[in-house]
Design a protein around this motif. Sequence first.
Motif, short mmCIF file in Angstrom:
data_model
loop_
_atom_site.label_atom_id
_atom_site.label_comp_id
_atom_site.label_asym_id
_atom_site.label_seq_id
_atom_site.Cartn_x
_atom_site.Cartn_y
_atom_site.Cartn_z
N PHE A 1 5.76 1.97 -3.50
CA PHE A 1 5.51 0.62 -4.01
C PHE A 1 4.04 0.31 -4.23
O PHE A 1 3.69 -0.48 -5.12
CB PHE A 1 6.11 -0.42 -3.06
N PHE A 2 3.14 0.87 -3.41
CA PHE A 2 1.73 0.45 -3.43
C PHE A 2 0.78 1.58 -3.82
O PHE A 2 -0.41 1.49 -3.56
CB PHE A 2 1.32 -0.09 -2.06
N SER A 3 1.29 2.65 -4.39
CA SER A 3 0.42 3.77 -4.75
C SER A 3 -0.52 3.37 -5.88
O SER A 3 -0.11 2.77 -6.88
CB SER A 3 1.26 4.98 -5.16
N GLY A 4 -1.82 3.71 -5.73
CA GLY A 4 -2.80 3.45 -6.77
C GLY A 4 -3.50 2.12 -6.69
O GLY A 4 -4.40 1.85 -7.50
N VAL B 1 -11.26 0.30 -0.59
CA VAL B 1 -10.22 0.97 0.20
C VAL B 1 -8.92 0.94 -0.59
O VAL B 1 -8.49 -0.13 -1.06
CB VAL B 1 -10.03 0.29 1.56
N SER B 2 -8.30 2.09 -0.73
CA SER B 2 -7.00 2.15 -1.41
C SER B 2 -5.88 1.72 -0.47
O SER B 2 -6.05 1.65 0.75
CB SER B 2 -6.75 3.58 -1.91
N SER B 3 -4.73 1.46 -1.06
CA SER B 3 -3.59 1.00 -0.27
C SER B 3 -3.11 2.09 0.69
O SER B 3 -2.72 1.81 1.83
CB SER B 3 -2.45 0.57 -1.19
N ARG B 4 -3.13 3.34 0.25
CA ARG B 4 -2.70 4.43 1.11
C ARG B 4 -3.67 4.63 2.28
O ARG B 4 -3.25 4.85 3.41
CB ARG B 4 -2.58 5.72 0.30
N SER B 5 -4.96 4.52 2.01
CA SER B 5 -5.94 4.62 3.09
C SER B 5 -5.83 3.43 4.04
O SER B 5 -6.04 3.57 5.25
CB SER B 5 -7.35 4.70 2.52
N ALA C 1 6.60 6.66 2.97
CA ALA C 1 7.34 6.74 1.70
C ALA C 1 7.39 5.39 1.01
O ALA C 1 7.27 5.29 -0.22
CB ALA C 1 8.75 7.28 1.97
N TRP C 2 7.56 4.31 1.79
CA TRP C 2 7.59 2.95 1.22
C TRP C 2 6.24 2.59 0.62
O TRP C 2 6.16 2.06 -0.50
CB TRP C 2 7.97 1.98 2.33
N VAL C 3 5.15 2.90 1.34
CA VAL C 3 3.81 2.61 0.83
C VAL C 3 3.51 3.44 -0.40
O VAL C 3 2.95 2.95 -1.40
CB VAL C 3 2.77 2.85 1.94
N ASN C 4 3.88 4.70 -0.37
CA ASN C 4 3.57 5.59 -1.49
C ASN C 4 4.38 5.22 -2.74
O ASN C 4 3.92 5.44 -3.87
CB ASN C 4 3.86 7.04 -1.07
N VAL D 1 -0.05 -7.02 -1.47
CA VAL D 1 -0.28 -5.64 -1.02
C VAL D 1 -0.94 -5.62 0.35
O VAL D 1 -0.39 -5.04 1.31
CB VAL D 1 -1.14 -4.86 -2.05
N LEU D 2 -2.11 -6.22 0.47
CA LEU D 2 -2.89 -6.10 1.71
C LEU D 2 -2.20 -6.78 2.88
O LEU D 2 -1.97 -6.17 3.93
CB LEU D 2 -4.29 -6.69 1.48
N ILE D 3 -1.86 -8.05 2.72
CA ILE D 3 -1.25 -8.80 3.82
C ILE D 3 0.15 -8.27 4.17
O ILE D 3 0.45 -8.05 5.34
CB ILE D 3 -1.22 -10.31 3.49
#
Length: 246
Positions: free
Chosen positions: A132-135, A167-171, A127-130, A15-17
């Motif tokens: 696959f990585f939401s939450g 920190v969340s993935s969206r932030s 849209a891709w982040v929201n 997720v992060l990298i």
Amino acid sequence: MAEDLVLDTAIRDWVLIPLSVVMVLIGVLRYFVSKLMRTSQVPDAKVIKEGQVVVRARNLRTSANFIPSKSFRARRIYFNNEENGLLHVPKGQAQNAQAQMFSDPNMAMDMMKKNLSMIIPQTLTFAWVNFFFSGFVAAKIPFPLTQRFRSMLQNGIDLSTVDVSYVSSRSWYFLNLFGLRGLFSLILGEENAVDDTQRMMQMSGFGFDPSKSLGAEKDNLDIVQHEWALPKFEQRAEAVLRKVVS
């Protein structure tokens, strides 16, 4: 009481990298795409001349006290004369920046290309982040923060018990979106850095109006209170020397 979480290393690896690398690659790709779409424009000699006049008038205003009063008044008349002053813009000749843009199709097309090169990649990336990585809780800041930062750092996580430093993935996406200018300056050069903040500010306006700058500088030059610094220079030098000696 805020809870401490143990972040899985898989979140860092998947997720992060990847999110950080994708944001950097999209920024570099967007720069080269916008460079290919950019059309060469011949600079307007009138706009350049008016800009140089504003710079000269500003230099006169900031350094007015270093020339005699007679010289300052002569220069101010040269700039602010109502008949042929360099800063005087007749009412009929003031050109609206929006009308200038719409009258030039190349300028409107370039602005549309710049806006599209920013909006389309950001929309697709968000849209891709929201999707696959939401939450996900992607990272933790190594210092405590107040509750005011919760809405900025934990977008997409509705848990008030989680500490604000997480920190969340969206932030993390938004932090990368507006905080990678330094990295782009190293990769692309200082003049070629992609700054989404500046582009968003440019989208709010249609162009630069030189007549407003000339009028504003004319008003600023009119209200300058001239006081020649040379007659009092000896007294100020003496006061400084007395402080140094004593």
